[in-house]
Every structure is written in structure tokens, then in C-alpha cells.
Write a protein that holds these residues in place. Sequence first.
Motif, short mmCIF file in Angstrom:
data_model
loop_
_atom_site.label_atom_id
_atom_site.label_comp_id
_atom_site.label_asym_id
_atom_site.label_seq_id
_atom_site.Cartn_x
_atom_site.Cartn_y
_atom_site.Cartn_z
N VAL A 35 0.88 -1.17 0.00
CA VAL A 35 0.00 0.00 0.00
C VAL A 35 0.92 1.22 0.00
N GLN A 36 1.39 1.55 -1.21
CA GLN A 36 2.43 2.55 -1.41
C GLN A 36 1.94 3.66 -2.32
N GLN A 37 2.47 4.84 -2.10
CA GLN A 37 1.97 6.02 -2.79
C GLN A 37 2.09 5.90 -4.31
N GLY A 38 3.14 5.31 -4.80
CA GLY A 38 3.32 5.19 -6.25
C GLY A 38 2.26 4.37 -6.94
N LEU A 39 1.55 3.52 -6.20
CA LEU A 39 0.49 2.72 -6.78
C LEU A 39 -0.88 3.41 -6.71
N CYS A 40 -0.91 4.58 -6.09
CA CYS A 40 -2.17 5.31 -5.89
C CYS A 40 -2.29 6.54 -6.76
N GLU A 41 -1.33 6.78 -7.61
CA GLU A 41 -1.35 8.01 -8.41
C GLU A 41 -0.80 7.73 -9.81
N GLY A 42 -1.08 8.64 -10.71
CA GLY A 42 -0.58 8.51 -12.07
C GLY A 42 -1.42 7.58 -12.93
N GLU A 43 -0.90 7.30 -14.09
CA GLU A 43 -1.64 6.52 -15.10
C GLU A 43 -2.01 5.12 -14.61
N GLY A 44 -1.15 4.49 -13.82
CA GLY A 44 -1.40 3.13 -13.37
C GLY A 44 -2.00 3.04 -11.98
N ALA A 45 -2.67 4.09 -11.53
CA ALA A 45 -3.23 4.09 -10.17
C ALA A 45 -4.27 2.98 -10.00
N VAL A 46 -4.26 2.39 -8.83
CA VAL A 46 -5.21 1.32 -8.54
C VAL A 46 -6.62 1.89 -8.35
N PHE A 47 -7.59 1.02 -8.49
CA PHE A 47 -9.00 1.34 -8.34
C PHE A 47 -9.35 1.60 -6.88
#
Length: 195
Positions: free
Chosen positions: A10-22
Motif C-alpha cells: 500500500v504505497q503512494q506510487g500505486l495510488c497516483e498517475g496513469e497506473g493508479a489502482v482502483f
Amino acid sequence: MRQAVLVIDVQQGLCEGEGAVFDSAGVIARINTVTRRARAAGVAVIVIQHESGPGYLEHGTAAWQSAHGLEVQPGDHRVRKTTPDAFLRTSLAPLLQELGVQELVVCGMHTEFCVDTTTRQALARGYPVVLIADGHTSAGNPALDAAQVIAHHNHTLANIESFGPRVRPVSAADYRPDAGSTISSGRPSGSAKKV
């Protein structure tokens, strides 16, 4: 049955940008519900962070940090990993043994990668898994949108029987922690409680 909660990637890079999680904010809120209950009951919380090379979840970068809104406490354990498997070349297995853990509660990010792989490895190592059914998420892919990925994994993981231990999907609202009981050696004892 003594549990530990694994909060996977649960990391910030997975929550933003084009590949952000749902639904990252909603998933984080539900994970916080689970970890608050766990800590209050004396269940260990283990925060697992993925790290890669330059440009993607590089250790120490803003993207690598825990996601905004995720509640992490000083008493939580930390594990660093470099593959989708939180057990491979990490400190997770010895930590679980040291804590006397008998069952894992799994939540986190990238359902079809790190959540799936770690769950299957947990089963292979003899750990039953409580999968927080609304506490894991995906960015989706060209074949399935994120909601379909999540639903697929809730169904598929719950129907794997061949490992012996099973996966039980439970909503964050219905999760009830089990710290187990201990005897003088520090090993867990007592009967399992149903989640």
C-alpha cells in the motif's frame, strides 16, 4: 488461532498517475479498519513494501513510501521485498515464526500480482488465509477491469483446496481479529475462532 495482518504494497506510487489502482482511498480506509481492530486485539500488523530500480518504487522515494492515509504505527513490523512473493528472500517467514503466527490476514495492492502470489505462498507454507475481500485492489488490465480482477481473485483463491489450508474472503466490516492465546513457551495454543 494467532493471526498476523499483512498489508501488502500500500504505497503512494500505486495510488497516483496513469497506473493508479482502483478505489485506493476506499481500500485504504477499509485496511485501516482492519489494522485498528487487529492492533486493539494484540494481533501483529506487518507492513510490506515493494521496491524496484530507478523509476518504479525505488527504495526511499516518495512513490515507495506508505500511501497517504494509510495508518502505520511504530509497533508495526516492516518487511521489504523485491518480487511479488512477500516470502521470497525476505524476513517474513522468520518473523511469522518468531511471532507464533498460525493464520494470515491479507490485504493490499495489486490483487493479481503481490496479493495473489503471497496468498498462494502462504497456503503452500501451511497458513490459512483470511482475505479481506474489499481490502485489496488492482489497476485492471486490457482483459479485465479492476472490479472484475478483485471479484475473480476473491472467488478463485477461496476455491483452492489442494494446499490443505484454505482462503476465507471476509469484508473489512466483518473481520474479527484473533490474537490466540499463549502458554509459557510463547507458542500459540487454544482453539481457532471463526472470522
